[in-house]
Design a protein around this motif. Sequence first.
Motif, PDB file in Angstrom:
ATOM      1  N   ASN A   1     -45.018 -19.626  25.526  1.00  0.00           N
ATOM      2  CA  ASN A   1     -46.120 -20.265  26.251  1.00  0.00           C
ATOM      3  C   ASN A   1     -47.409 -19.470  26.037  1.00  0.00           C
ATOM      4  OD1 ASN A   1     -45.873 -18.014  27.942  1.00  0.00           O
ATOM      5  ND2 ASN A   1     -44.693 -19.136  29.488  1.00  0.00           N
ATOM      6  N   LYS A   2     -48.457 -19.844  26.751  1.00  0.00           N
ATOM      7  CA  LYS A   2     -49.763 -19.204  26.544  1.00  0.00           C
ATOM      8  C   LYS A   2     -49.774 -17.731  26.942  1.00  0.00           C
ATOM      9  CE  LYS A   2     -51.666 -20.636  31.049  1.00  0.00           C
ATOM     10  NZ  LYS A   2     -52.721 -21.435  31.715  1.00  0.00           N
ATOM     11  N   TYR A   3     -48.748 -17.322  27.692  1.00  0.00           N
ATOM     12  CA  TYR A   3     -48.651 -15.919  28.090  1.00  0.00           C
ATOM     13  C   TYR A   3     -47.956 -15.081  27.014  1.00  0.00           C
ATOM     14  CZ  TYR A   3     -49.639 -18.043  32.620  1.00  0.00           C
ATOM     15  OH  TYR A   3     -50.211 -18.771  33.645  1.00  0.00           O
ATOM     16  N   GLY A   4     -47.519 -15.756  25.942  1.00  0.00           N
ATOM     17  CA  GLY A   4     -46.848 -15.059  24.848  1.00  0.00           C
ATOM     18  C   GLY A   4     -45.385 -14.748  25.105  1.00  0.00           C
ATOM     19  N   VAL A   5     -44.809 -15.421  26.088  1.00  0.00           N
ATOM     20  CA  VAL A   5     -43.392 -15.231  26.409  1.00  0.00           C
ATOM     21  C   VAL A   5     -42.723 -16.596  26.543  1.00  0.00           C
ATOM     22  CG1 VAL A   5     -43.781 -13.042  27.594  1.00  0.00           C
ATOM     23  CG2 VAL A   5     -43.860 -15.185  28.894  1.00  0.00           C
ATOM     24  N   LYS A   6     -41.406 -16.593  26.527  1.00  0.00           N
ATOM     25  CA  LYS A   6     -40.692 -17.837  26.769  1.00  0.00           C
ATOM     26  C   LYS A   6     -40.787 -18.182  28.250  1.00  0.00           C
ATOM     27  CE  LYS A   6     -37.259 -17.708  23.055  1.00  0.00           C
ATOM     28  NZ  LYS A   6     -35.810 -17.816  22.739  1.00  0.00           N
TER      29      LYS A   6
END
Length: 378
Positions: A190-195
């Motif tokens: 996602n936009k947070y760079g995590v799943k």
Amino acid sequence: MKDKITKIIRPNCCGFEPYVAGKPVETLKRELGLKKIIKIASNENPLGPSKKAVKAIKDNLDKIFFYPDSNVFELKKALSERYRLPTGNIFTGAGGDEIIELLAKLFFNPEDEIVISKHSFVRYGMAVQLMGSKAVVVPMKNGFTHDLKAMAKACNKKTKAVFVTNPNNPTGTYNTKAELAVFLKELPLNKYGVKPLVFLDEAYFEYASLKKDYPDGLEFLKDNPNLIVFRTFSKVYGLAGLRVGYGFADECIVDYIERTRPPFNVNILAQAAAVVSIKDKEHVKKGQKLAKTGKEYLYKELKKLKVKYVDSAANFVLVNVSTLKGKDFFKAMLKEGVIIRAMDEYELYDWVRVTVGLPAENKMFIQKLKKIIRKAED
């Protein structure tokens, strides 16, 4: 005054519909004038709690003027020993309901999207609404099983979390170990760079674990730091009235849950009863056997009546009563002294959910079902 108060209520709470729990048996006895009522509506274990748990409650009654242990040390220790995980990976709550809400308060922002399956536990959607986030609802496959592939595809840059109930309430269906493994692997960043976080609700774990291809969520924790698994003492352990649940997650997540949860959310009696319950494997086996034999009886009788149902991995059965609407069938059963659960809130208007009861309760349900069907057909 009401109009003025409404103006200061958070917008996403103004239209909030409360969860409607079933009425207590004694209340219905008074209202309906019935001497005998059986309740097979809320998926409780009809055997009740372990005798050891009852003794633990009695032994701790003289301590209820004290605040409970805020760290829930003894229960976390017992869970650690039972599941062979460090206590740093374990958290507790006042039942699964509070855990769902705690996770929502900790993680959900208004701009976040949360993926849930249609016909899954209604409390997920309520938690999303409470925090002002957006629920992305994915249809089930084959009518009544989570479509994990479609749920993974529904995730995008805005997706903060996905709710997976395994087995699902109210359908009783489950996703296999292979399906869960693929799902966790295919989730995009996602936009947070995590799943996205995966909230794996295993409230009926003990019942479903009898299935050979049913996955134990704990086996996936090590390789999936985005996974949060939670369970409850309300079902097979028979402690629904004490409200105690527990979960497993990465230490960092548990640390933040501990920071934000109410300090005394699991009471003294609940802690004492849960500590001995988790160790009483014989009581669990009795509950599992009762549910298994009860379902076999119900399936056999429903087939005779040509009444559709869904095979269940839990301690309840979803039954199609299309001769009547689910709500009308519920009311008809109530007049006969049998409390079940209509499924309107799940948009399953022709269905009811029936908890597997004691043998006599199961037989009473079938007898009343036959009576209502005959009356509807006349």
